[in-house]
Design a protein around this motif. Structure first.
Motif, PDB file in Angstrom:
ATOM      1  N   TYR A  51     -29.877  22.792  -2.012  1.00  0.00           N
ATOM      2  CA  TYR A  51     -28.669  23.596  -1.786  1.00  0.00           C
ATOM      3  C   TYR A  51     -29.005  25.018  -2.186  1.00  0.00           C
ATOM      4  CZ  TYR A  51     -23.920  25.375  -2.673  1.00  0.00           C
ATOM      5  OH  TYR A  51     -22.770  26.117  -2.680  1.00  0.00           O
ATOM      6  N   THR A  52     -28.793  25.973  -1.274  1.00  0.00           N
ATOM      7  CA  THR A  52     -29.013  27.385  -1.613  1.00  0.00           C
ATOM      8  C   THR A  52     -27.775  28.193  -1.260  1.00  0.00           C
ATOM      9  OG1 THR A  52     -30.060  27.876   0.519  1.00  0.00           O
ATOM     10  CG2 THR A  52     -31.518  27.292  -1.315  1.00  0.00           C
ATOM     11  N   TYR A  53     -27.614  29.295  -1.981  1.00  0.00           N
ATOM     12  CA  TYR A  53     -26.479  30.199  -1.789  1.00  0.00           C
ATOM     13  C   TYR A  53     -26.976  31.616  -2.027  1.00  0.00           C
ATOM     14  CZ  TYR A  53     -21.986  32.482  -2.718  1.00  0.00           C
ATOM     15  OH  TYR A  53     -20.907  33.309  -2.698  1.00  0.00           O
ATOM     16  N   GLY A  54     -26.658  32.514  -1.111  1.00  0.00           N
ATOM     17  CA  GLY A  54     -27.040  33.907  -1.284  1.00  0.00           C
ATOM     18  C   GLY A  54     -26.954  34.664   0.028  1.00  0.00           C
ATOM     19  N   LYS A  55     -27.353  35.923  -0.023  1.00  0.00           N
ATOM     20  CA  LYS A  55     -27.329  36.775   1.167  1.00  0.00           C
ATOM     21  C   LYS A  55     -28.434  36.356   2.125  1.00  0.00           C
ATOM     22  CE  LYS A  55     -24.995  40.770  -0.552  1.00  0.00           C
ATOM     23  NZ  LYS A  55     -24.028  41.345   0.327  1.00  0.00           N
ATOM     24  N   SER A  56     -28.102  36.367   3.403  1.00  0.00           N
ATOM     25  CA  SER A  56     -29.047  35.984   4.442  1.00  0.00           C
ATOM     26  C   SER A  56     -30.263  36.908   4.425  1.00  0.00           C
ATOM     27  CB  SER A  56     -28.364  36.057   5.814  1.00  0.00           C
ATOM     28  OG  SER A  56     -29.233  35.610   6.809  1.00  0.00           O
ATOM     29  N   GLY A  57     -31.445  36.334   4.554  1.00  0.00           N
ATOM     30  CA  GLY A  57     -32.675  37.109   4.601  1.00  0.00           C
ATOM     31  C   GLY A  57     -33.254  37.476   3.246  1.00  0.00           C
ATOM     32  N   LEU A  58     -32.542  37.168   2.164  1.00  0.00           N
ATOM     33  CA  LEU A  58     -33.022  37.447   0.809  1.00  0.00           C
ATOM     34  C   LEU A  58     -33.259  36.127   0.076  1.00  0.00           C
ATOM     35  CD1 LEU A  58     -30.582  40.331  -0.224  1.00  0.00           C
ATOM     36  CD2 LEU A  58     -32.964  40.535   0.532  1.00  0.00           C
ATOM     37  N   PRO A  59     -34.029  36.150  -1.006  1.00  0.00           N
ATOM     38  CA  PRO A  59     -34.167  34.924  -1.800  1.00  0.00           C
ATOM     39  C   PRO A  59     -32.788  34.470  -2.289  1.00  0.00           C
ATOM     40  CG  PRO A  59     -35.775  36.558  -2.500  1.00  0.00           C
ATOM     41  CD  PRO A  59     -34.845  37.241  -1.529  1.00  0.00           C
ATOM     42  N   PRO A  60     -32.559  33.159  -2.365  1.00  0.00           N
ATOM     43  CA  PRO A  60     -31.227  32.689  -2.777  1.00  0.00           C
ATOM     44  C   PRO A  60     -30.872  33.118  -4.196  1.00  0.00           C
ATOM     45  CG  PRO A  60     -32.769  30.852  -2.570  1.00  0.00           C
ATOM     46  CD  PRO A  60     -33.483  32.074  -2.114  1.00  0.00           C
ATOM     47  N   GLU A  61     -29.586  33.380  -4.397  1.00  0.00           N
ATOM     48  CA  GLU A  61     -29.075  33.692  -5.738  1.00  0.00           C
ATOM     49  C   GLU A  61     -29.030  32.434  -6.588  1.00  0.00           C
ATOM     50  OE1 GLU A  61     -25.255  35.614  -5.361  1.00  0.00           O
ATOM     51  OE2 GLU A  61     -26.016  36.877  -3.731  1.00  0.00           O
ATOM     52  N   MET A  62     -28.860  31.286  -5.909  1.00  0.00           N
ATOM     53  CA  MET A  62     -28.777  30.026  -6.616  1.00  0.00           C
ATOM     54  C   MET A  62     -29.391  28.938  -5.749  1.00  0.00           C
ATOM     55  SD  MET A  62     -25.563  27.729  -7.759  1.00  0.00           S
ATOM     56  CE  MET A  62     -25.160  27.554  -6.063  1.00  0.00           C
ATOM     57  N   SER A  63     -30.046  27.988  -6.402  1.00  0.00           N
ATOM     58  CA  SER A  63     -30.659  26.878  -5.694  1.00  0.00           C
ATOM     59  C   SER A  63     -30.576  25.628  -6.571  1.00  0.00           C
ATOM     60  CB  SER A  63     -32.124  27.219  -5.389  1.00  0.00           C
ATOM     61  OG  SER A  63     -32.747  26.158  -4.729  1.00  0.00           O
ATOM     62  N   ILE A  64     -30.226  24.498  -5.955  1.00  0.00           N
ATOM     63  CA  ILE A  64     -30.187  23.215  -6.652  1.00  0.00           C
ATOM     64  C   ILE A  64     -31.021  22.238  -5.830  1.00  0.00           C
ATOM     65  CG2 ILE A  64     -28.759  21.339  -7.547  1.00  0.00           C
ATOM     66  CD1 ILE A  64     -26.351  23.280  -7.373  1.00  0.00           C
ATOM     67  N   GLU A  65     -31.943  21.559  -6.471  1.00  0.00           N
ATOM     68  CA  GLU A  65     -32.763  20.557  -5.797  1.00  0.00           C
ATOM     69  C   GLU A  65     -32.378  19.172  -6.284  1.00  0.00           C
ATOM     70  OE1 GLU A  65     -36.966  21.070  -5.843  1.00  0.00           O
ATOM     71  OE2 GLU A  65     -36.831  23.161  -5.228  1.00  0.00           O
ATOM     72  N   SER A  66     -32.436  18.203  -5.367  1.00  0.00           N
ATOM     73  CA  SER A  66     -32.109  16.829  -5.715  1.00  0.00           C
ATOM     74  C   SER A  66     -32.958  15.864  -4.897  1.00  0.00           C
ATOM     75  CB  SER A  66     -30.631  16.551  -5.433  1.00  0.00           C
ATOM     76  OG  SER A  66     -30.337  15.185  -5.617  1.00  0.00           O
ATOM     77  N   THR A  67     -33.282  14.746  -5.490  1.00  0.00           N
ATOM     78  CA  THR A  67     -33.966  13.678  -4.763  1.00  0.00           C
ATOM     79  C   THR A  67     -32.954  12.790  -4.045  1.00  0.00           C
ATOM     80  OG1 THR A  67     -33.862  12.187  -6.651  1.00  0.00           O
ATOM     81  CG2 THR A  67     -35.822  13.592  -6.461  1.00  0.00           C
ATOM     82  N   GLY A  68     -31.686  12.946  -4.361  1.00  0.00           N
ATOM     83  CA  GLY A  68     -30.645  12.099  -3.797  1.00  0.00           C
ATOM     84  C   GLY A  68     -30.289  10.944  -4.717  1.00  0.00           C
ATOM     85  N   ARG A  69     -31.141  10.636  -5.655  1.00  0.00           N
ATOM     86  CA  ARG A  69     -30.921   9.528  -6.590  1.00  0.00           C
ATOM     87  C   ARG A  69     -30.873   9.998  -8.035  1.00  0.00           C
ATOM     88  NH1 ARG A  69     -28.919   5.103  -4.541  1.00  0.00           N
ATOM     89  NH2 ARG A  69     -29.772   4.639  -2.515  1.00  0.00           N
ATOM     90  N   ASP A  70     -30.937  11.291  -8.263  1.00  0.00           N
ATOM     91  CA  ASP A  70     -31.015  11.841  -9.622  1.00  0.00           C
ATOM     92  C   ASP A  70     -29.654  12.272 -10.175  1.00  0.00           C
ATOM     93  OD1 ASP A  70     -30.542  14.022  -8.015  1.00  0.00           O
ATOM     94  OD2 ASP A  70     -32.464  14.983  -8.430  1.00  0.00           O
ATOM     95  N   ARG A  71     -28.576  11.866  -9.519  1.00  0.00           N
ATOM     96  CA  ARG A  71     -27.207  12.157  -9.946  1.00  0.00           C
ATOM     97  C   ARG A  71     -26.877  13.653  -9.873  1.00  0.00           C
ATOM     98  NH1 ARG A  71     -24.932   7.769 -11.133  1.00  0.00           N
ATOM     99  NH2 ARG A  71     -23.180   8.622 -12.251  1.00  0.00           N
ATOM    100  N   LYS A  72     -27.595  14.375  -9.021  1.00  0.00           N
ATOM    101  CA  LYS A  72     -27.274  15.777  -8.743  1.00  0.00           C
ATOM    102  C   LYS A  72     -26.664  15.933  -7.350  1.00  0.00           C
ATOM    103  CE  LYS A  72     -31.066  17.897 -11.315  1.00  0.00           C
ATOM    104  NZ  LYS A  72     -32.273  18.723 -11.119  1.00  0.00           N
ATOM    105  N   LEU A  73     -26.684  14.867  -6.550  1.00  0.00           N
ATOM    106  CA  LEU A  73     -26.190  14.910  -5.173  1.00  0.00           C
ATOM    107  C   LEU A  73     -25.486  13.601  -4.850  1.00  0.00           C
ATOM    108  CD1 LEU A  73     -26.038  16.117  -2.288  1.00  0.00           C
ATOM    109  CD2 LEU A  73     -28.340  15.177  -1.900  1.00  0.00           C
ATOM    110  N   PHE A  74     -24.315  13.733  -4.197  1.00  0.00           N
ATOM    111  CA  PHE A  74     -23.529  12.568  -3.812  1.00  0.00           C
ATOM    112  C   PHE A  74     -22.992  12.772  -2.408  1.00  0.00           C
ATOM    113  CE2 PHE A  74     -23.298  13.071  -8.377  1.00  0.00           C
ATOM    114  CZ  PHE A  74     -23.665  11.814  -8.825  1.00  0.00           C
ATOM    115  N   LYS A  75     -22.710  11.660  -1.709  1.00  0.00           N
ATOM    116  CA  LYS A  75     -22.166  11.705  -0.350  1.00  0.00           C
ATOM    117  C   LYS A  75     -20.855  10.930  -0.303  1.00  0.00           C
ATOM    118  CE  LYS A  75     -24.564   7.520   1.041  1.00  0.00           C
ATOM    119  NZ  LYS A  75     -25.575   6.915   1.855  1.00  0.00           N
ATOM    120  N   TYR A  76     -20.043  11.246   0.719  1.00  0.00           N
ATOM    121  CA  TYR A  76     -18.789  10.533   0.911  1.00  0.00           C
ATOM    122  C   TYR A  76     -18.442  10.552   2.393  1.00  0.00           C
ATOM    123  CZ  TYR A  76     -13.869   9.381   1.009  1.00  0.00           C
ATOM    124  OH  TYR A  76     -12.677   8.801   1.314  1.00  0.00           O
ATOM    125  N   PHE A  77     -17.822   9.471   2.871  1.00  0.00           N
ATOM    126  CA  PHE A  77     -17.288   9.402   4.228  1.00  0.00           C
ATOM    127  C   PHE A  77     -15.963   8.661   4.169  1.00  0.00           C
ATOM    128  CE2 PHE A  77     -16.462   7.127   8.146  1.00  0.00           C
ATOM    129  CZ  PHE A  77     -16.559   8.140   9.081  1.00  0.00           C
TER     130      PHE A  77
END
Length: 152
Positions: A51-77
């Protein structure tokens, strides 16, 4: 001559044409949308969700990485009254939660909700891509529930 051919064959595998590179970029990008003057992106690269957030074309102001199983990322439907369908991806960073909602009601846009220490901020995430066709129901991402977060 045989060594030269081997090197050329290796290089052909390593280098992608511009069309192939764009296809790879698109397949790795799950979401990319505009929130005010910033861009939110969620990519799947090398078995990690980023997950990245920031101005387009610049390095992100914030970044979060997850394996999907590390309790940093969840899904819902879910499907709601009237047939509206909703899915989301939620990244967690310490006491802050970043949730991207995609709904059949939103059309091509998404909704970004940031929950920080109990304070919720909601922003429209403008896009020209219909994300509803993207498959967020990936087996390597944990299901979201009340039990999965102390922040909610």
């Amino acid at each position: 001559m045989r060594n030269v051919m081997s090197i050329l064959a290796t290089m052909a595998v390593v280098f992608l044409s511009p069309t192939q590179a764009m296809a790879q970029y698109q397949s790795d990008t799950l979401i990319s949308c505009q929130v005010g003057s910033k861009v939110v992106k969620i990519k799947h690269i090398n078995n990690k969700y980023i997950y990245t957030y920031g101005k387009s074309g610049l390095p992100p102001e914030m970044s979060i990485e997850s394996t999907g199983r590390d309790r940093k990322l969840f899904k819902y439907f879910g499907v709601y009254a009237g047939g509206n369908q909703l899915q989301h991806l939620r990244f967690v960073n310490l006491k802050t939660s970043y949730t991207i909602y995609i709904s059949t009601d939103y059309g091509k846009d998404a909704l970004l909700i940031v929950l920080n220490n109990g304070i919720e901020t909601e922003r429209k995430c403008i896009s020209n891509i219909d994300y509803w066709d993207r498959d967020f129901n990936r087996p390597d991402i944990l299901e979201d529930s009340e039990d999965n977060s102390a922040i909610r």
